[in-house]
Design a protein around this motif. Structure first.
Motif, PDB file in Angstrom:
ATOM      1  N   VAL A 196       0.826  -1.206   0.000  1.00 22.81           N
ATOM      2  CA  VAL A 196       0.000   0.000   0.000  1.00 22.81           C
ATOM      3  C   VAL A 196       0.860   1.255   0.000  1.00 22.81           C
ATOM      4  O   VAL A 196       0.638   2.187  -0.788  1.00 22.81           O
ATOM      5  N   GLY A 197       1.868   1.296   0.872  1.00 21.85           N
ATOM      6  CA  GLY A 197       2.687   2.493   0.978  1.00 21.85           C
ATOM      7  C   GLY A 197       3.453   2.799  -0.293  1.00 21.85           C
ATOM      8  O   GLY A 197       3.406   3.927  -0.814  1.00 21.85           O
ATOM      9  N   ALA A 198       4.151   1.813  -0.826  1.00 22.04           N
ATOM     10  CA  ALA A 198       4.966   2.055  -2.018  1.00 22.04           C
ATOM     11  C   ALA A 198       4.101   2.300  -3.249  1.00 22.04           C
ATOM     12  O   ALA A 198       4.431   3.140  -4.098  1.00 22.04           O
ATOM     13  N   MET A 225      12.396  19.575   0.243  1.00 18.65           N
ATOM     14  CA  MET A 225      12.126  18.924   1.514  1.00 18.65           C
ATOM     15  C   MET A 225      10.670  19.122   1.937  1.00 18.65           C
ATOM     16  O   MET A 225      10.027  18.201   2.446  1.00 18.65           O
ATOM     17  N   GLU A 226      10.131  20.311   1.700  1.00 19.30           N
ATOM     18  CA  GLU A 226       8.720  20.552   2.010  1.00 19.30           C
ATOM     19  C   GLU A 226       7.823  19.702   1.133  1.00 19.30           C
ATOM     20  O   GLU A 226       6.793  19.189   1.593  1.00 19.30           O
ATOM     21  N   LEU A 227       8.206  19.554  -0.121  1.00 22.62           N
ATOM     22  CA  LEU A 227       7.429  18.705  -1.023  1.00 22.62           C
ATOM     23  C   LEU A 227       7.440  17.259  -0.555  1.00 22.62           C
ATOM     24  O   LEU A 227       6.401  16.575  -0.580  1.00 22.62           O
ATOM     25  N   LEU A 228       8.597  16.790  -0.112  1.00 20.28           N
ATOM     26  CA  LEU A 228       8.706  15.414   0.395  1.00 20.28           C
ATOM     27  C   LEU A 228       7.775  15.200   1.586  1.00 20.28           C
ATOM     28  O   LEU A 228       6.981  14.250   1.606  1.00 20.28           O
ATOM     29  N   PHE A 229       7.844  16.084   2.578  1.00 23.14           N
ATOM     30  CA  PHE A 229       7.015  15.926   3.765  1.00 23.14           C
ATOM     31  C   PHE A 229       5.533  16.086   3.428  1.00 23.14           C
ATOM     32  O   PHE A 229       4.691  15.316   3.915  1.00 23.14           O
ATOM     33  N   LEU A 277       7.599   4.337   2.092  1.00 23.51           N
ATOM     34  CA  LEU A 277       7.116   5.571   1.482  1.00 23.51           C
ATOM     35  C   LEU A 277       8.241   6.285   0.740  1.00 23.51           C
ATOM     36  O   LEU A 277       8.031   6.851  -0.343  1.00 23.51           O
ATOM     37  N   SER A 278       9.435   6.269   1.294  1.00 18.27           N
ATOM     38  CA  SER A 278      10.577   6.884   0.623  1.00 18.27           C
ATOM     39  C   SER A 278      10.926   6.130  -0.659  1.00 18.27           C
ATOM     40  O   SER A 278      11.279   6.744  -1.677  1.00 18.27           O
ATOM     41  N   VAL A 279      10.820   4.800  -0.614  1.00 15.01           N
ATOM     42  CA  VAL A 279      11.059   4.005  -1.831  1.00 15.01           C
ATOM     43  C   VAL A 279      10.056   4.392  -2.912  1.00 15.01           C
ATOM     44  O   VAL A 279      10.415   4.604  -4.080  1.00 15.01           O
ATOM     45  N   GLY A 280       8.765   4.471  -2.549  1.00 22.08           N
ATOM     46  CA  GLY A 280       7.749   4.844  -3.522  1.00 22.08           C
ATOM     47  C   GLY A 280       7.959   6.248  -4.067  1.00 22.08           C
ATOM     48  O   GLY A 280       7.813   6.494  -5.277  1.00 22.08           O
ATOM     49  N   MET A 365      16.990   5.959   3.263  1.00 21.60           N
ATOM     50  CA  MET A 365      15.997   6.096   2.200  1.00 21.60           C
ATOM     51  C   MET A 365      15.350   7.475   2.216  1.00 21.60           C
ATOM     52  O   MET A 365      15.044   8.038   1.153  1.00 21.60           O
ATOM     53  N   ALA A 366      15.115   8.042   3.385  1.00 15.92           N
ATOM     54  CA  ALA A 366      14.558   9.396   3.457  1.00 15.92           C
ATOM     55  C   ALA A 366      15.545  10.406   2.862  1.00 15.92           C
ATOM     56  O   ALA A 366      15.143  11.350   2.157  1.00 15.92           O
TER      57      ALA A 366
END
Length: 378
Positions: A196-198, A225-229, A277-280, A365-366
């Protein structure tokens, strides 16, 4: 970083998920569906294996043996055979998974030679079932042999048979009922969260490119970084909700014991979610196409977790080279933590090594995901 921008991006992404029925179903319905399918469908236990019997003698001893077989919860006698040709036929058409053949001199061997053999023909197309069925058959025959020995000694000497000087008393810990479901379902939680996450986050950046909104996003003062979060926060909370749903279903529906602390489960689950989530997100940045990104994310999550995490197949039984590869699979550490929390009730202190490895993966990964996106076209 400015929290106002992160909040605006997170609200935008959450609204996007809620407006897309497919994403919403993937986020909430799929975990429950997968848990039920895998919980009921993946089962390494065997019971009521169909057995055919070929009694060449028809004596009291052979009938007593078959009663022992029928009394076992692992076997079910479905047919009496009359010749060798029928054995081949029932094994070929799948009527029986095992055939027991009692020789014509079975009673004479027991009475005179005090040693007799029974042939067990096993269908080994499914090697796991064949191995377990053979072991259970050996146990049933051993029980029958003990009863026969006891009766013979009492009949010939009139004295009861003394117990053996040394006897084994087994005590099973952690999975007392030896149910494979208790071993498999904790690993299913990792599989569900990774899928689900990826899958969901692999569509985040690719969706912006396909819909032509990436140029507008790049023109804003939002930092990478803001976009990532902002992109990952909604899916992080969705993943935590999915984890709690899986926990409730596993414990209250399937009866899997949960002996650990809920805080430890939530903490390690948050680390695992950061990784998937970071992988996805990384895949979504690298492949600006939703179909391609989702397929790559599926390959990076399902294959390693299904085969190399220890969720269904014990790692210590794998070849040495494959065992070495599993140390690089992030899901291995989370599956180890899940099984220890569910079945053993281990603490974070006792699980420091897999927790440390999972933390390292989350940080790495983050960091890679944060550096993957650049505010430029082309």
């Amino acid at each position: 970083m400015k929290l106002r921008r992160i909040r605006a991006l997170a609200v935008k992404e959450l609204l996007q998920v809620m407006r897309d029925p497919r994403s919403l179903m993937l986020a909430l319905a799929m975990p429950i569906m997968q848990l039920f399918l895998l919980g009921y469908g993946v089962n390494l236990d065997i019971s009521h294996v169909p057995v055919c019997v070929y009694d060449q003698e028809g004596s009291q001893f052979s009938q007593s043996l078959f009663k022992h077989v029928q009394a076992s919860p692992y076997f079910r006698i479905v047919r009496d055979l009359h010749n060798d040709r029928e054995i081949r036929q029932v094994m070929d058409d799948g009527t029986c998974r095992m055939a027991l053949v009692v020789p014509a001199d079975f009673s004479r061997q027991i009475m005179l030679e005090r040693h007799a053999s029974v042939q067990a023909i096993v269908d080994a197309t499914d090697d796991n079932t064949a191995t377990l069925a053979t072991a259970y058959a050996d146990a049933v025959v051993a029980g029958f042999s003990s009863d026969v020995q006891l009766n013979l000694v009492e009949r010939t000497t009139g004295m009861p048979l003394l117990p053996a000087p040394v006897a084994e008393q087994s005590r099973v810990w952690f999975n007392e009922d030896l149910e494979s479901r208790n071993f498999i379902i904790p690993g299913v939680v990792a599989l569900v969260l990774a899928l689900v996450g990826a899958q969901l986050t692999s569509l985040t950046i690719a969706r912006e490119w396909e819909r032509g909104t990436m140029e507008l996003l790049i023109s804003t003062p939002v930092t990478p970084m803001e976009l990532l979060f902002g992109k990952l926060l909604p899916y992080f909370f969705i993943g935590m909700v999915d984890a709690l749903i899986c926990l409730v279903v596993a414990v209250f529906w399937f009866g899997v014991p949960f002996r650990g602390e809920l805080s430890a489960l939530l903490f390690t689950t948050s680390l695992f979610l950061v990784v998937v989530l970071s992988v996805g997100y990384f895949v979504s940045v690298a492949i600006p196409n939703q179909i391609g990104a989702s397929q790559i994310a599926l390959f990076l999550t399902i294959m390693p977790i299904s085969l190399l995490s220890g969720y269904a197949f014990p790692i210590d039984q794998m070849p040495a080279a494959i065992r070495l590869i599993t140390y690089g699979i992030y899901a291995r550490y989370y599956v180890t933590i899940l099984k220890s929390l569910f079945l053993k009730g281990s603490s974070l202190y006792e699980l420091w090594l897999p927790v440390l490895a999972l933390t390292g993966y989350a940080v790495a990964m983050a960091w890679l995901a944060a550096r993957a996106f650049h505010k430029r076209i082309g």
